[in-house]
Design a protein around this motif. Sequence first.
Motif, PDB file in Angstrom:
ATOM      1  N   ILE A  31      81.870  37.027  76.478  1.00  0.00           N
ATOM      2  CA  ILE A  31      83.157  36.307  76.424  1.00  0.00           C
ATOM      3  C   ILE A  31      82.928  34.801  76.548  1.00  0.00           C
ATOM      4  CG2 ILE A  31      85.286  35.888  77.717  1.00  0.00           C
ATOM      5  CD1 ILE A  31      85.294  38.911  78.366  1.00  0.00           C
ATOM      6  N   ARG A  32      82.082  34.428  77.502  1.00  0.00           N
ATOM      7  CA  ARG A  32      81.846  32.990  77.714  1.00  0.00           C
ATOM      8  C   ARG A  32      81.211  32.341  76.490  1.00  0.00           C
ATOM      9  NH1 ARG A  32      79.246  34.546  83.400  1.00  0.00           N
ATOM     10  NH2 ARG A  32      81.141  34.726  84.626  1.00  0.00           N
ATOM     11  N   GLN A  33      80.337  33.091  75.848  1.00  0.00           N
ATOM     12  CA  GLN A  33      79.666  32.504  74.683  1.00  0.00           C
ATOM     13  C   GLN A  33      80.563  32.519  73.441  1.00  0.00           C
ATOM     14  OE1 GLN A  33      76.076  34.799  74.670  1.00  0.00           O
ATOM     15  NE2 GLN A  33      75.376  33.793  76.536  1.00  0.00           N
ATOM     16  N   GLY A  34      81.485  33.476  73.398  1.00  0.00           N
ATOM     17  CA  GLY A  34      82.224  33.685  72.153  1.00  0.00           C
ATOM     18  C   GLY A  34      83.615  33.091  72.082  1.00  0.00           C
ATOM     19  N   LEU A  35      84.196  32.731  73.239  1.00  0.00           N
ATOM     20  CA  LEU A  35      85.557  32.200  73.209  1.00  0.00           C
ATOM     21  C   LEU A  35      85.540  30.681  73.154  1.00  0.00           C
ATOM     22  CD1 LEU A  35      87.842  34.118  75.766  1.00  0.00           C
ATOM     23  CD2 LEU A  35      87.897  34.194  73.282  1.00  0.00           C
ATOM     24  N   PRO A  36      86.289  30.044  72.284  1.00  0.00           N
ATOM     25  CA  PRO A  36      87.174  30.638  71.281  1.00  0.00           C
ATOM     26  C   PRO A  36      86.520  30.792  69.899  1.00  0.00           C
ATOM     27  CG  PRO A  36      87.610  28.302  71.440  1.00  0.00           C
ATOM     28  CD  PRO A  36      86.477  28.586  72.398  1.00  0.00           C
ATOM     29  N   SER A  37      85.246  30.384  69.771  1.00  0.00           N
ATOM     30  CA  SER A  37      84.704  30.258  68.403  1.00  0.00           C
ATOM     31  C   SER A  37      84.643  31.584  67.649  1.00  0.00           C
ATOM     32  CB  SER A  37      83.312  29.618  68.450  1.00  0.00           C
ATOM     33  OG  SER A  37      82.439  30.446  69.180  1.00  0.00           O
ATOM     34  N   LYS A  38      84.523  32.706  68.368  1.00  0.00           N
ATOM     35  CA  LYS A  38      84.405  33.986  67.666  1.00  0.00           C
ATOM     36  C   LYS A  38      85.741  34.714  67.507  1.00  0.00           C
ATOM     37  CE  LYS A  38      79.604  35.078  68.706  1.00  0.00           C
ATOM     38  NZ  LYS A  38      78.729  35.882  69.571  1.00  0.00           N
ATOM     39  N   LEU A  39      86.813  34.090  67.945  1.00  0.00           N
ATOM     40  CA  LEU A  39      88.120  34.753  67.801  1.00  0.00           C
ATOM     41  C   LEU A  39      88.372  35.087  66.333  1.00  0.00           C
ATOM     42  CD1 LEU A  39      90.337  32.701  70.273  1.00  0.00           C
ATOM     43  CD2 LEU A  39      89.927  35.169  70.377  1.00  0.00           C
ATOM     44  N   LYS A  40      89.007  36.221  66.113  1.00  0.00           N
ATOM     45  CA  LYS A  40      89.210  36.682  64.740  1.00  0.00           C
ATOM     46  C   LYS A  40      90.668  36.580  64.315  1.00  0.00           C
ATOM     47  CE  LYS A  40      85.330  39.796  65.269  1.00  0.00           C
ATOM     48  NZ  LYS A  40      84.912  41.148  65.628  1.00  0.00           N
ATOM     49  N   GLY A  41      90.869  36.792  63.043  1.00  0.00           N
ATOM     50  CA  GLY A  41      92.218  36.864  62.495  1.00  0.00           C
ATOM     51  C   GLY A  41      92.993  35.588  62.757  1.00  0.00           C
ATOM     52  N   ILE A  42      94.242  35.766  63.057  1.00  0.00           N
ATOM     53  CA  ILE A  42      95.116  34.608  63.249  1.00  0.00           C
ATOM     54  C   ILE A  42      94.614  33.722  64.397  1.00  0.00           C
ATOM     55  CG2 ILE A  42      96.709  35.944  64.725  1.00  0.00           C
ATOM     56  CD1 ILE A  42      97.870  33.284  62.261  1.00  0.00           C
ATOM     57  N   CYS A  43      94.049  34.329  65.439  1.00  0.00           N
ATOM     58  CA  CYS A  43      93.550  33.510  66.565  1.00  0.00           C
ATOM     59  C   CYS A  43      92.366  32.646  66.129  1.00  0.00           C
ATOM     60  CB  CYS A  43      93.144  34.398  67.738  1.00  0.00           C
ATOM     61  SG  CYS A  43      94.539  35.153  68.575  1.00  0.00           S
ATOM     62  N   GLY A  44      91.587  33.125  65.175  1.00  0.00           N
ATOM     63  CA  GLY A  44      90.458  32.343  64.688  1.00  0.00           C
ATOM     64  C   GLY A  44      90.910  31.122  63.906  1.00  0.00           C
ATOM     65  N   ARG A  45      92.099  31.203  63.327  1.00  0.00           N
ATOM     66  CA  ARG A  45      92.578  30.089  62.496  1.00  0.00           C
ATOM     67  C   ARG A  45      93.617  29.229  63.210  1.00  0.00           C
ATOM     68  NH1 ARG A  45      95.447  31.699  58.343  1.00  0.00           N
ATOM     69  NH2 ARG A  45      95.535  33.885  58.857  1.00  0.00           N
ATOM     70  N   CYS A  46      93.898  29.569  64.457  1.00  0.00           N
ATOM     71  CA  CYS A  46      94.974  28.869  65.165  1.00  0.00           C
ATOM     72  C   CYS A  46      94.466  27.573  65.772  1.00  0.00           C
ATOM     73  CB  CYS A  46      95.513  29.786  66.253  1.00  0.00           C
ATOM     74  SG  CYS A  46      96.737  29.002  67.287  1.00  0.00           S
ATOM     75  N   LEU A  47      95.239  26.520  65.605  1.00  0.00           N
ATOM     76  CA  LEU A  47      94.848  25.217  66.164  1.00  0.00           C
ATOM     77  C   LEU A  47      94.868  25.213  67.687  1.00  0.00           C
ATOM     78  CD1 LEU A  47      96.563  22.369  64.114  1.00  0.00           C
ATOM     79  CD2 LEU A  47      94.154  22.955  64.270  1.00  0.00           C
ATOM     80  N   MET A  48      95.526  26.194  68.277  1.00  0.00           N
ATOM     81  CA  MET A  48      95.670  26.194  69.729  1.00  0.00           C
ATOM     82  C   MET A  48      94.599  27.029  70.418  1.00  0.00           C
ATOM     83  SD  MET A  48      98.496  24.627  69.199  1.00  0.00           S
ATOM     84  CE  MET A  48      98.911  24.266  70.874  1.00  0.00           C
ATOM     85  N   ASN A  49      93.664  27.577  69.658  1.00  0.00           N
ATOM     86  CA  ASN A  49      92.800  28.579  70.289  1.00  0.00           C
ATOM     87  C   ASN A  49      91.885  28.027  71.381  1.00  0.00           C
ATOM     88  OD1 ASN A  49      90.672  27.497  68.828  1.00  0.00           O
ATOM     89  ND2 ASN A  49      90.597  29.154  67.330  1.00  0.00           N
ATOM     90  N   GLY A  50      91.634  26.729  71.350  1.00  0.00           N
ATOM     91  CA  GLY A  50      90.813  26.146  72.416  1.00  0.00           C
ATOM     92  C   GLY A  50      91.514  26.141  73.759  1.00  0.00           C
TER      93      GLY A  50
END
Lengths: 98, 381
Positions: free
Chosen positions: B319-338
Amino acid sequence: MSESTVPRANPRIILREEFDDWAVLFDPDTGEGFGIDPVAVFYWKRLDGVRTKSQLLDELRQECTDVPDDAPEHLDAFIARLERRGLLSVDEDAAAES
Amino acid sequence: METINEPRPEPSASPDTVPPACGFHLRTLYFYVTEGCNCACRHCWIAPRFEAGSSPTAPSIEFDLFTRIVEQARPLGLNGVKLTGGEPLIHPEFERILAYLAQTKLRVIVETNGMALTPGIAGLIKACANPFVSVSIDGADAVTHDWVRGVEGSFDKALQGIRTLVDVGIRPQVIMSVMGRNRDQMEALVALAAERGASSVKFNIVTPTERGLRMHEAGETLKVEELVKLGEWVERTLIPKAPIRVFHSHPFAFKPLSAMFEKAGGMNRCGIFSIIGVLGNGSYALCGIGESVPELVFGDARTVSLEEVWNTNPVLQEIRQGLPSKLKGICGRCLMNGVCLGSCVAMNYYRHHDLFAPFWFCEDAETAGLFPASRLQPAAA
Ligand code: SF4
Ligand code: SF4
C-alpha cells in the motif's frame, strides 16, 4: 515586483471553472491541478502579457466592491506562486518599454 | 492557490520521534475493542454479533493485551487511539481502558451508538486528552432511527447518551448514515443535534460491505445520481444555514474547492499511512474490515510484535509503495488522488480483491456521466 510588472499566463495551462466560481488550473505537462479562488480566477483571465499589475488591480476595484486594502500583496503572492510553479512568466520591463 | 493533488505523504519527518524503519509513523491505533454490538443496524459495514444482554459473549480484547499494544505503539509515533467496535462501550472492561488511556495523555476518539453511555463513562472520557466522541443517530425521530438500528428504544437512549456527554462538557459529533428511508430528515437531524448540544453533524454514505451491501442490493440505499444531488444540496443549501458545522463524506472530487481550502475537516481521506487496526480477537488488521476479509489480518498481537507488523507486513508495504500511483480506473485518472488515496483502501479491496481498485462511488458516478470533468486527467490519446 513593481507596479509595471506584466504577467503572462503559460498558454498550456487549462482553466477549468467550477460551479462556485472557483477553478482548477490544470497543467497537462505535469498532470498537476491547482485550486484557485474567484479573485484569482478574475486575475488569471487577464494575465495576457499586456496588462500590468496595477491595471489588474484597477480592474478588480472597478468590478468588485469591498476590495481589501491588502489586495496588492495578495496579487503579488499569487503571481509569485504561479511563477514558482511554471504557470506564468513575468516581464518586469514590458510596460516601461511600451 | 493550492495544489489539489499534493503528492503522496512523504515518510514522516516529524521532529518528535525518529520514524520507524518503514519510514512512516504509526499515529493512531484503531481498536475494534469488541466484535459484539447492542444494535443490529441494517447498514452496518462489519456486521458484529448482536449482544442484547448485559454479559457480552463476542470476542473482546483483553485489557492487558490492549495496554501492551499501546505501549508497543508509542515508540512508533503514536499520538491517539480510536475506540470503536462493534459497540465499544459494551466491552466488559471499557472503564478500565479509559482510565488507563487518561494516564497516557494520548488523544482518545470514541465512536459509539450512545446507548450504554453512563455518567461514569462520560467522566472518564472527559478525563482523557482532547477527547472526541461521535454518536450515531440515523433519523430525526424514534421510528426512523429505531428502524435503522433494529432496536426499539435506541433513539431515546442515544439522545440520553448525548445529554450525558454534554453534561460533562463534551459536545459530540452526531453521525447519520443517509439512506432512502431517512434522506428527508437531514435538515431536521441537524436542528435536533444543535438543540441537544452536539458540536457538528456528519452525513455518511452507506458503504456496500456486509449488511450495507445487502441494503444496496435491496435498493434501500441511494443511487449515485441521488447522492451527488444530495451532496450538492448539503454544500450549497444546508451548510450555509446550519447552526452547527456539517460535514458529508462524499469523495474529494465531489467537494467544492472552497470547502477544501477554506474549511478544513470532514474530508474523507484514507488514513492508511498512519493507522493500524486491532480487532476484538487481538489480531492486527488493516482496519475493521479484517473481521470479514482474512487476507487483511496481519497476525495475533499475542505472538507478533507491532513493530514487526508495522515495518514489514507485505500488505502495508504494498500500500505504501503503490498509493496513489497504482490506483486504477477512475481513481487512477483523478486529479485528487494524491490527497484522497482512493477514499478507502479497505472498501475497495472488499469489492474487487485488489488494493488499488477504484472507489465504488466514483466508478458509479463516472458510469452515470456525473464525475466532474474539472477533476480528471484527460483520457490518454
Ligand atoms: S453500525 Fe455500529 S452500532 Fe450499528 S451494528 Fe454496526 S457496529 Fe453496531
Ligand atoms: S476518483 Fe478516487 S481518488 Fe478521486 S475522489 Fe474519487 S475516490 Fe478519491
